[in-house]
Scaffold this active site. Structure first.
Site, short mmCIF file in Angstrom:
data_model
loop_
_atom_site.label_atom_id
_atom_site.label_comp_id
_atom_site.label_asym_id
_atom_site.label_seq_id
_atom_site.Cartn_x
_atom_site.Cartn_y
_atom_site.Cartn_z
N GLY A 161 -38.11 -3.90 14.49
CA GLY A 161 -37.86 -3.75 13.12
C GLY A 161 -39.06 -3.27 12.40
O GLY A 161 -40.25 -3.40 12.83
N HIS A 215 -10.16 25.36 12.85
CA HIS A 215 -9.97 25.13 14.39
C HIS A 215 -10.44 25.94 15.10
O HIS A 215 -10.71 27.20 15.05
CB HIS A 215 -8.53 25.39 14.56
CG HIS A 215 -7.97 24.97 16.00
ND1 HIS A 215 -8.06 23.75 16.59
CD2 HIS A 215 -7.59 25.85 16.92
CE1 HIS A 215 -7.73 23.93 17.99
NE2 HIS A 215 -7.35 25.10 18.02
N LYS A 234 -53.17 7.96 2.17
CA LYS A 234 -54.38 7.58 3.05
C LYS A 234 -54.25 8.25 4.41
O LYS A 234 -55.32 8.09 4.90
CB LYS A 234 -54.35 6.04 2.88
CG LYS A 234 -53.31 5.41 3.96
CD LYS A 234 -53.33 3.92 4.04
CE LYS A 234 -52.14 3.36 4.87
NZ LYS A 234 -52.22 2.13 5.26
P1 FAD Z 1 -43.34 6.11 4.16
O1 FAD Z 1 -42.88 7.28 4.98
O2 FAD Z 1 -43.96 4.98 5.25
O3 FAD Z 1 -44.44 6.75 3.52
C1 FAD Z 1 -45.56 6.11 2.98
C2 FAD Z 1 -46.84 6.72 2.94
O4 FAD Z 1 -47.65 5.70 1.96
C3 FAD Z 1 -47.66 6.64 4.05
O5 FAD Z 1 -47.75 8.11 4.50
C4 FAD Z 1 -48.71 5.70 4.14
O6 FAD Z 1 -49.87 6.31 4.70
C5 FAD Z 1 -48.81 5.95 2.55
N1 FAD Z 1 -49.75 4.71 2.20
C6 FAD Z 1 -49.49 3.58 2.27
N2 FAD Z 1 -50.44 2.56 1.60
C7 FAD Z 1 -51.22 3.50 0.90
C8 FAD Z 1 -52.34 3.28 0.02
N3 FAD Z 1 -52.67 1.94 -0.17
N4 FAD Z 1 -52.95 4.51 -0.33
C9 FAD Z 1 -52.52 5.52 -0.08
N5 FAD Z 1 -51.53 5.96 0.77
C10 FAD Z 1 -50.84 4.91 1.16
N6 FAD Z 1 -35.06 7.49 8.86
C11 FAD Z 1 -33.97 8.39 8.52
O7 FAD Z 1 -33.15 8.24 7.41
N7 FAD Z 1 -33.45 8.98 9.63
C12 FAD Z 1 -34.08 8.88 10.87
O8 FAD Z 1 -33.63 9.65 11.65
C13 FAD Z 1 -35.05 8.16 10.92
N8 FAD Z 1 -35.92 8.09 12.19
C14 FAD Z 1 -36.93 7.20 12.24
C15 FAD Z 1 -37.72 7.08 13.37
C16 FAD Z 1 -38.76 6.51 13.56
C17 FAD Z 1 -39.37 6.26 14.89
C18 FAD Z 1 -39.19 5.50 12.68
C19 FAD Z 1 -40.36 4.83 12.65
C20 FAD Z 1 -38.72 5.64 11.18
C21 FAD Z 1 -37.33 6.35 11.19
N9 FAD Z 1 -36.72 6.41 9.90
C22 FAD Z 1 -35.62 7.46 9.79
C23 FAD Z 1 -37.22 5.85 8.66
C24 FAD Z 1 -37.92 6.70 7.79
O9 FAD Z 1 -39.25 7.14 8.51
C25 FAD Z 1 -38.50 5.85 6.70
O10 FAD Z 1 -37.24 5.01 5.92
C26 FAD Z 1 -39.12 6.77 5.50
O11 FAD Z 1 -40.09 7.30 6.08
C27 FAD Z 1 -39.45 5.71 4.46
O12 FAD Z 1 -39.77 6.65 3.19
P2 FAD Z 1 -41.32 6.19 2.35
O13 FAD Z 1 -41.72 7.31 1.63
O14 FAD Z 1 -40.46 4.87 1.52
O15 FAD Z 1 -42.27 5.52 3.15
P1 NAI Z 2 -33.94 -2.45 13.86
O1 NAI Z 2 -33.90 -3.64 12.67
O2 NAI Z 2 -33.13 -1.20 13.73
O3 NAI Z 2 -33.65 -3.21 15.17
C1 NAI Z 2 -34.36 -4.15 15.79
C2 NAI Z 2 -33.94 -4.97 16.74
O4 NAI Z 2 -34.73 -5.61 17.53
C3 NAI Z 2 -32.40 -5.80 16.19
O5 NAI Z 2 -31.37 -5.26 17.23
C4 NAI Z 2 -33.01 -7.29 16.51
O6 NAI Z 2 -31.90 -8.07 16.94
C5 NAI Z 2 -34.07 -6.94 17.65
N1 NAI Z 2 -34.98 -8.04 17.85
C6 NAI Z 2 -35.61 -8.74 16.59
N2 NAI Z 2 -36.57 -9.54 17.43
C7 NAI Z 2 -36.41 -9.45 18.71
C8 NAI Z 2 -36.97 -10.02 19.77
N3 NAI Z 2 -38.17 -10.97 19.36
N4 NAI Z 2 -36.82 -9.79 20.85
C9 NAI Z 2 -35.82 -9.08 21.24
N5 NAI Z 2 -35.01 -8.26 20.24
C10 NAI Z 2 -35.31 -8.46 18.80
O7 NAI Z 2 -35.36 -2.09 13.72
P2 NAI Z 2 -36.24 -0.71 14.53
O8 NAI Z 2 -35.45 -0.27 15.71
O9 NAI Z 2 -37.37 -1.26 14.74
O10 NAI Z 2 -36.31 0.49 13.33
C11 NAI Z 2 -36.55 -0.16 12.26
C12 NAI Z 2 -35.93 0.71 10.92
O11 NAI Z 2 -36.18 2.11 10.94
C13 NAI Z 2 -34.42 0.64 11.15
O12 NAI Z 2 -33.86 -0.68 10.57
C14 NAI Z 2 -34.11 1.65 10.25
O13 NAI Z 2 -34.03 1.40 8.96
C15 NAI Z 2 -35.25 2.93 10.46
N6 NAI Z 2 -34.98 3.77 11.38
C16 NAI Z 2 -33.77 4.66 11.29
C17 NAI Z 2 -33.44 5.59 12.04
C18 NAI Z 2 -32.45 6.42 11.70
O14 NAI Z 2 -31.87 6.59 10.72
N7 NAI Z 2 -31.95 7.10 12.85
C19 NAI Z 2 -34.29 5.84 13.18
C20 NAI Z 2 -35.20 4.94 13.66
C21 NAI Z 2 -35.49 3.85 12.67
#
Ligand code: FAD
Ligand code: NAI
Length: 463
Positions: free
Chosen positions: A269, A442, A35
């Protein structure tokens, strides 16, 4: 499934597009519905853009500290518009690549919003109207979205979600981050490196809940060193505009106070996304947290509908989503795949990075498992000294009786790369002795992994 069937994959993030490509490789006819944008959260507004911006922040930070090597760089400045353009170009290249891969494998892509009308029909609302796709199997890969807390609705102007924070018009003077988890600390540190004052509000007693306690200590020390203020046991209650700035009301132990800033980033989260899919009508069960219930084959409670990635459960990580995307189709194709959820690594791209796999010490204590600890600090590693990145350590946890590696926690400059060796060893059921006996080049930071493994038996050489 082994005969050619028609499969509709809903969502083209890492779970969906990888699943679609593997389906096509196995000879299935595939339609992918998306989407918004190919590549999903990960490529468009998650992993890739955040790591690009974090790399820019790290470069600024390196430049600021280059004087220790006798290098002085004056008049360093940042053009936020150029930074965002550079980041967008990387995103464009990768999402274009996903489009190319889908096309190369013969997957049809329909841009629109999908709804499952019945177990053999997906209805897609497109620009041109409704398209009905008849199918034998459906894979839900709809991902997750950021959670909003009361009083802090995302307007992507004053209150950013991670998406707004990855396309700044300007670098804030003072950024208040709500949530000290993955995104809060990754992007909070990035903005600090780019020049913002940063305050992080965390509801629990410490940063990065659930991570190894020793790693958290190093991260909290690092936040302090960078002059990032971490306020623990603290909740954001509301905000208002005042003059050119913003006032955020916070509460700790029942006491309220106000903090002045010019930007709020709320990262408390993410939650699984499946709204509008029509799950209720189909009788597809969900579990705690709104995740779609699946069995070990990623099959939902409706036998020809599957779910993979963030929508199917924790951990919400791109590489876990990809593994599920592949495993799901191979399993239903009769192949013997399995996902080992105990060896999925997790990396927090802070500075220093935090990388982990397997169990933490507190989990092992709770499960009453006897374990040994081997630890080695980067301060004693030659390569870390030559790159001026001496913060952190490698910690390996091994079973006291069998020596099998049960978990590892690395905090340091290269942690995200170094964890791979331990993941591989764990996947093969290896021991700390296995790593201790492998020759490591190393000078590399990987020697710290070997030394930590040797330290399990108290025979580390360089400490
Ligand atoms: P998504 O990537 O969310 O894809 C779902 C897709 O489904 C979307 O494109 C959406 O538009 C589409 N969709 C939803 N509903 C519909 C519908 N009804 N019809 C058609 N399309 C639809 N993970 C890591 O492992 N390493 C990282 O460094 C990392 N960094 C992150 C940084 C940020 C800021 C964020 C927000 C997340 C990060 N994550 C990271 C988490 C990672 O992005 C997600 O775990 C991953 O994208 C999940 O993949 P997915 O395919 O399940 O879902
Ligand atoms: P998160 O679950 O990692 O962290 C949320 C934090 O907010 C927690 O520490 C929690 O205690 C705190 N919190 C919750 N409610 C709150 C409140 N009302 N006030 C203050 N603090 C509060 O979630 P985040 O950072 O949003 O990331 C979501 C998910 O995306 C991650 O859990 C991870 O699975 C994925 N992600 C992975 C990355 C990676 O692999 N490097 C990078 C970014 C996201």
């Amino acid at each position: 499934m082994s005969q050619s069937s028609k499969v509709v994959v809903i969502g083209a993030g890492p779970a969906g597009y990888v699943c679609a490509i593997r389906l096509a490789q196995l000879g299935q006819k595939v339609v992918v519905v998306e989407k918004q944008a190919l590549g999903g959260t990960c490529l468009n507004v998650g992993c890739i853009p955040s790591k690009a911006m974090i790399a820019a922040g790290s470069l600024m930070e390196k430049v600021a500290h280059a004087h220790v090597m006798g290098i002085t760089v004056e008049n360093v400045s940042l053009d936020a518009t150029k930074l965002v353009e550079w980041k967008n170009a990387i995103v464009g290249r990768l999402t274009g690549g996903v489009g190319g891969l889908l096309q190369k494998h013969g997957c049809k892509v329909v841009m629109g919003t999908a709804r499952i009308a019945n177990k053999n029909t997906v209805e897609v609302t497109t620009d041109k109207g409704i398209e009905r796709l008849a199918c034998d199997q459906i894979v839900i890969a709809t991902g997750s979205i950021p959670i909003e807390i009361p009083g802090f609705a995302f307007d992507e102007d004053s209150v950013w979600s991670s998406t707004g924070a990855l396309s700044p018009v300007k670098i804030p003077d003072h950024l208040v981050v709500i949530g000290g988890g993955y995104i809060g600390l990754e992007l909070g540190m990035m903005y600090r490196h780019l020049g913002s004052k940063v305050t992080v509000l965390e509801a629990t007693p410490g940063a990065l809940p659930g991570q190894d306690a020793d790693c958290v200590k190093v991260i909290e020390r690092s936040l302090k060193k960078k002059k990032i203020v971490l306020r623990v046991n603290t909740f954001a209650k509301q905000w208002r505009k005042e003059g050119d700035g913003l006032m955020v009301t916070i509460e700790k132990n029942g006491e309220q106070e106000e903090i002045q800033c010019d930007q709020i980033l709320s990262t408390v989260g993410r939650r699984p996304f499946s709204e509008g899919l029509g799950l209720e009508g189909l009788g597809i069960a969900t579990i705690k947290g709104g995740f779609i219930q699946v069995d070990k084959q990623m099959r939902t409670s409706v036998s020809n509908i599957f779910c993979v990635g963030d929508a199917a459960g924790q951990p919400m990580l791109a590489h876990k989503a990809e593994e599920e995307g592949v495993a799901c189709v191979e399993l239903i194709n009769g192949q013997k795949t399995h996902i080992n959820y105990d060896t999925i690594p997790a990396i927090v791209y802070t500075n220093p990075e935090v990388a982990s796999v397997g169990k933490t010490e507190s989990q092992l204590k709770e499960a009453k498992v006897d374990y040994k600890v081997g630890k080695f600090p980067f301060m004693a590693n030659g390569r870390a000294l030559t790159t001026s990145s001496i913060e952190g350590f490698v910690k390996i946890l091994a079973d006291s009786k069998t020596d099998e590696i049960l978990g590892a926690h690395i905090i340091g400059h290269d942690a995200g790369q170094l964890i791979a060796e331990i993941v591989t060893t764990m996947e093969f059921g290896g021991s700390s002795e296995d790593i201790a006996r492998i020759c490591h080049a190393h000078p590399t930071t990987s020697e710290a992994v070997k030394e930590a493994a040797m330290n399990i038996e108290g025979r580390s050489i360089h400490i």
